[in-house]
Design an enzyme around this catalytic site. Structure first.
Site, short mmCIF file in Angstrom:
data_model
loop_
_atom_site.label_atom_id
_atom_site.label_comp_id
_atom_site.label_asym_id
_atom_site.label_seq_id
_atom_site.Cartn_x
_atom_site.Cartn_y
_atom_site.Cartn_z
N ALA A 10 0.82 -1.22 0.00
CA ALA A 10 0.00 0.00 0.00
C ALA A 10 0.85 1.26 0.00
O ALA A 10 0.48 2.28 0.59
CB ALA A 10 -0.94 0.00 1.20
N GLY A 11 2.00 1.20 -0.67
CA GLY A 11 2.77 2.41 -0.88
C GLY A 11 2.10 3.28 -1.93
O GLY A 11 0.97 3.00 -2.38
N PHE A 33 1.07 -3.24 5.24
CA PHE A 33 1.84 -3.76 6.36
C PHE A 33 1.51 -3.01 7.64
O PHE A 33 1.64 -3.54 8.75
CB PHE A 33 3.33 -3.65 6.05
CG PHE A 33 4.24 -4.12 7.14
CD1 PHE A 33 4.44 -5.47 7.37
CD2 PHE A 33 4.90 -3.20 7.96
CE1 PHE A 33 5.28 -5.91 8.39
CE2 PHE A 33 5.74 -3.63 8.98
CZ PHE A 33 5.93 -4.99 9.19
N LYS A 109 10.44 -2.35 -8.68
CA LYS A 109 11.61 -2.19 -9.54
C LYS A 109 12.89 -2.49 -8.76
O LYS A 109 13.03 -2.06 -7.63
CB LYS A 109 11.64 -0.78 -10.11
CG LYS A 109 10.42 -0.47 -10.97
CD LYS A 109 10.38 0.92 -11.53
CE LYS A 109 9.14 1.13 -12.39
NZ LYS A 109 9.05 2.46 -13.00
N GLY A 142 7.18 1.43 -16.78
CA GLY A 142 6.94 2.60 -17.61
C GLY A 142 7.03 3.89 -16.82
O GLY A 142 7.07 3.87 -15.58
N ALA A 146 3.45 7.76 -9.20
CA ALA A 146 2.17 7.45 -8.55
C ALA A 146 1.30 8.69 -8.42
O ALA A 146 0.08 8.63 -8.62
CB ALA A 146 2.43 6.84 -7.18
N LYS A 197 17.51 2.61 -14.12
CA LYS A 197 17.21 4.05 -14.27
C LYS A 197 17.23 4.75 -12.91
O LYS A 197 17.53 5.95 -12.83
CB LYS A 197 15.87 4.24 -14.98
CG LYS A 197 14.67 3.55 -14.33
CD LYS A 197 13.91 4.46 -13.42
CE LYS A 197 12.70 3.75 -12.83
NZ LYS A 197 11.91 4.61 -11.94
N ASP A 256 10.89 5.88 -19.01
CA ASP A 256 10.99 5.77 -17.56
C ASP A 256 12.22 6.51 -17.03
O ASP A 256 12.17 7.15 -15.97
CB ASP A 256 11.06 4.29 -17.17
CG ASP A 256 10.51 4.04 -15.78
OD1 ASP A 256 10.11 5.00 -15.10
OD2 ASP A 256 10.47 2.86 -15.36
#
Length: 353
Positions: A10-11, A33, A109, A142, A146, A197, A256
């Site tokens: 739930a970030g 968490f 990532k 991509g 958020a 990246k 990205d």
């Protein structure tokens, strides 16, 4: 089986993905968490990790990861790379995963360590899942901060999988009015682009700080760094088995990399600037100490972990990646932050105050 979606993590990005899916009328169970985060989502329909965004009532938060995965047709893993294997291990006993009924995607990532050295996320994760999932787990990537995804900014994503059918299914799940998703078979190239990246973005953050103390840094310098970083991403990707060179000119790499390096939302860019502006490295002994105590930063720059593993992979494949190597050495406190710029400009002064 429940036709809903379980998002495990739930970030900010996991929450943004949950929001765009829920806005299509699909029930989403979001695993947190932290109990207080789950309570906030359920009571206020907000998440402190994504301030200013209201979530649909069809997003429900739970703190039991198995509950979030149980009976879901689609499961999306969004835990940070440091914790994603723990999440996977906890859900392998869920019946719909044991039977291969759920479709699984990853939006995290980075790299993961193993007895054989650093591995791509999907390689490591698929080894923990039942055999059915080998080659069937989808990787979503991509240019997609958020904060903008959740606010309906037009966004392009890549859905990569060795199985084109699975890629298409997640493409359909995530596509919407403001999100366009494209399929790819180049699972290796897309994952490498997504992980490395973040290392380049740390170097971009250094340039942000250096602009204030050196007249040798400007827009030209940033474009120079961008090109060098993209080249190193491509070299590592091709060495590790990327199948489509055009992956590196697509959303997966150029797109990205651009958004991560240019946007003020980027945690890795922020970290790079704070290395000089706030001397954040001073509180750590070396890169391993920093990773073990990452909570001291108050946020998670994935590029720190990626730099450590990318250097080991470069050694394995006999590659010279001077920018990535210098970012790693800086994070390990073997190199003055100003020396990183010397990988671009050997004459850059390393004693600026």
């Amino acid at each position: 089986m429940n036709k809903g979606v379980g998002v495990l993590g739930a970030g900010a990005f996991g929450t943004a993905i949950a929001k765009i899916i829920a806005e299509k009328g699909i029930e989403v169970t979001l695993w947190s968490f932290e109990q207080d985060v789950a309570d906030e989502i359920n009571r206020e329909h907000t998440n402190r990790y994504l301030p200013g965004v209201t979530l649909p009532e069809t997003v429900r938060a739970v703190t039991d990861v198995k509950e979030a995965a149980e009976g879901r047709e689609y499961i999306i893993l969004s835990s940070p790379s440091l914790f994603i294997l723990d999440t996977v291990k906890k859900i392998t006993s869920v019946s719909n995963i044991m039977e291969g009924m759920s479709k699984i995607a990853v939006i995290t990532k980075g790299f993961l360590d193993s007895d054989q050295g650093p591995q791509l996320l999907l390689d490591r994760i698929e080894n923990y899942l039942p055999g059915f999932y080998k080659g069937n787990v989808v990787y979503i990537s991509g240019p997609s901060h958020a904060e903008e995804v959740a606010r309906g900014k037009i966004t392009g994503l890549i859905s990569a999988c060795a199985n084109p059918r699975m890629s298409i299914l997640f493409r359909e799940l995530l596509s919407g009015e403001t999100v366009q998703v494209f399929s790819s078979l180049d699972v290796v190239g897309v994952q490498i682009s997504a992980a490395v990246k973040n290392v380049v973005a740390i170097a971009f953050g250094l340039l942000d700080a250096l602009k204030n103390i050196s007249d040798r840094v400007g827009d030209n310098t940033e474009s120079y760094l961008f090109a060098v970083g993209l080249n190193e991403i491509m070299k590592l990707g091709m060495a590790m088995g990327a199948t489509h060179p055009e992956t590196f000119t697509s959303l997966a790499a150029v797109g990205d990399l651009h958004v991560t390096c240019r946007s003020l939302y980027g945690r890795n860019r922020r970290f790079g600037a704070e290395i000089i502006d706030k001397k954040v490295l001073d509180q750590f002994k070396d890169i391993d100490d920093m990773i073990a105590n990452i909570g001291k930063l108050g946020y998670l720059p994935e590029g720190i972990i990626a730099a450590k593993y990318a250097v080991r992979l470069a050694e394995k494949y006999g590659l010279k990646l001077p920018l990535i190597q210098s970012v790693y050495q800086m994070c390990n406190k073997d190199l003055n932050p100003l020396e990183v710029v010397k990988s671009l400009d050997p004459g850059f002064p390393a004693d600026l105050q």
